[in-house]
Design a protein around this motif. Structure first.
Motif, PDB file in Angstrom:
ATOM      1  N   LYS A 107      -8.913   6.701  -5.508  1.00  0.00           N
ATOM      2  CA  LYS A 107      -9.080   5.893  -4.195  1.00  0.00           C
ATOM      3  C   LYS A 107      -8.022   6.198  -3.409  1.00  0.00           C
ATOM      4  CE  LYS A 107     -10.267   1.167  -2.970  1.00  0.00           C
ATOM      5  NZ  LYS A 107     -10.375  -0.398  -3.336  1.00  0.00           N
ATOM      6  N   TYR A 108      -8.084   6.151  -2.166  1.00  0.00           N
ATOM      7  CA  TYR A 108      -6.885   6.544  -1.319  1.00  0.00           C
ATOM      8  C   TYR A 108      -6.409   5.495  -0.214  1.00  0.00           C
ATOM      9  CZ  TYR A 108      -8.682  11.190  -3.250  1.00  0.00           C
ATOM     10  OH  TYR A 108      -8.956  12.204  -3.819  1.00  0.00           O
ATOM     11  N   ASN A 109      -7.178   4.396  -0.108  1.00  0.00           N
ATOM     12  CA  ASN A 109      -6.674   3.406   0.649  1.00  0.00           C
ATOM     13  C   ASN A 109      -7.428   2.136   0.111  1.00  0.00           C
ATOM     14  OD1 ASN A 109      -9.272   3.612   1.397  1.00  0.00           O
ATOM     15  ND2 ASN A 109      -9.019   4.544   3.338  1.00  0.00           N
ATOM     16  N   ASN A 110      -6.796   0.771   0.631  1.00  0.00           N
ATOM     17  CA  ASN A 110      -7.480  -0.256   0.517  1.00  0.00           C
ATOM     18  C   ASN A 110      -7.137  -0.702  -0.977  1.00  0.00           C
ATOM     19  OD1 ASN A 110      -8.554  -0.936   3.133  1.00  0.00           O
ATOM     20  ND2 ASN A 110     -10.595   0.131   2.409  1.00  0.00           N
ATOM     21  N   ALA A 157       0.850   4.435  -2.787  1.00  0.00           N
ATOM     22  CA  ALA A 157       0.754   5.473  -2.736  1.00  0.00           C
ATOM     23  C   ALA A 157       1.853   6.519  -3.123  1.00  0.00           C
ATOM     24  CB  ALA A 157       0.692   5.856  -0.866  1.00  0.00           C
ATOM     25  N   GLU A 205       1.036  -1.009  -0.234  1.00  0.00           N
ATOM     26  CA  GLU A 205       0.034  -0.090   0.199  1.00  0.00           C
ATOM     27  C   GLU A 205       0.813   1.340   0.026  1.00  0.00           C
ATOM     28  OE1 GLU A 205      -3.474   0.259   0.841  1.00  0.00           O
ATOM     29  OE2 GLU A 205      -4.074  -1.788   0.855  1.00  0.00           O
ATOM     30  N   ARG A 206       2.052   1.195   0.894  1.00  0.00           N
ATOM     31  CA  ARG A 206       2.759   2.418   0.828  1.00  0.00           C
ATOM     32  C   ARG A 206       3.520   2.776  -0.611  1.00  0.00           C
ATOM     33  NH1 ARG A 206       7.779   1.427   4.446  1.00  0.00           N
ATOM     34  NH2 ARG A 206       6.007   0.096   5.612  1.00  0.00           N
TER      35      ARG A 206
END
Length: 259
Positions: free
Chosen positions: A115-118, A78, A74-75
């Motif tokens: 989308k910002y997570n998951n 991002a 995830e990181r």
């Protein structure tokens, strides 16, 4: 038998609270937090796995490794969504191949611009034969393998004549809405006729004012009942048809119903 967990834990915040525990607990904690590897070995393992995840977009491994990998996956995505010079250096420090660095910035990151997570998903596959470890796969959401599996599932449903549950539910809700609307039209015509009869009876003195108002409220409640039914179905249809990335989770249900 007790052991000192000072050498087992890599996070000082946990070391204060779990200084002395039984040996079985210590082994379990080491397995959950450190994957039975030193920090250097664990970092190289996760770097290799996240590179493979970016290149193939799905990796099959054990459940513990998949959960440990999810945070770094995830990181790095991002960082790729905001490809500044600093973030590109961070990506270069995590991913080990040029192909993976190029792919995550140009192909995977644009897929999650709203989308910002998951960004990832971990799916359990069951226990492995031999050592009995729980197997899982971790993947980036919306990859080509997932689309291919969904296409196969739709094809299988069409060949076997199995209806799609979402399409079937949407069809039922649409039919319910049409039925409730037709009932509302019938009720409104009946209410107009009843109100006209009540008005004539009130003018002729055949009914008292209090009884007239009571009958009128009863007729109006029938109309409100069917209006609320229509609003309830419209709310369910909105939830089914809305964009999954839309931050609006629901229509405030109580605001739709006339109390």
């Amino acid at each position: 038998e007790l052991c000192d967990l000072g050498e087992c834990f890599f996070f000082s915040s946990r070391r204060r609270h779990t200084r002395f525990l039984p040996v079985s607990w210590a082994r379990r904690c080491v397995q959950e937090t450190g994957l039975r590897r030193s920090s250097k070995q664990r970092w190289h393992l996760l770097r290799t796995m996240v590179t493979q995840l970016v290149e193939h977009e799905r990796v099959k491994t054990t459940q513990m490794k998949a959960r440990a990998l999810r945070g770094i996956a995830e990181r790095v995505l991002a960082f790729a969504k905001n490809p500044t010079e600093d973030n590109k250096r961070r990506i270069q420090g995590i991913l080990t191949t040029d192909f993976a660095r190029q792919k995550i910035v140009s192909e995977i990151a644009p897929r999650f611009k709203d989308k910002y997570n998951n960004f990832t998903r971990v799916v359990d596959l069951g226990y492995r034969r031999g050592d009995g470890a729980m197997e899982s796969y971790i993947e980036y959401v919306g990859n080509d393998i997932e689309k291919y599996e969904k296409a196969l599932e739709i094809q299988k449903r069409e060949e076997q004549g199995i209806p799609d549950r979402q399409v079937w539910t949407k069809k039922i809700l649409t039919q319910e809405k049409e039925f409730f609307q037709s009932k509302l039209l019938e009720i409104e015509s009946e209410i107009e006729q009843l109100n006209s009869e009540l008005e004539s009876m009130r003018l002729n003195g055949q009914i008292e004012e209090q009884e007239f108002n009571k009958k009128k409220v009863q007729n109006e409640s029938m109309r409100i009942f069917w209006q609320n039914k229509i609003k309830q179905v419209e709310h369910d249809l909105f939830i089914m048809n809305k964009n999954k990335y839309d931050p609006i989770k629901y229509i405030p249900y109580l605001s739709l119903i006339h109390i």
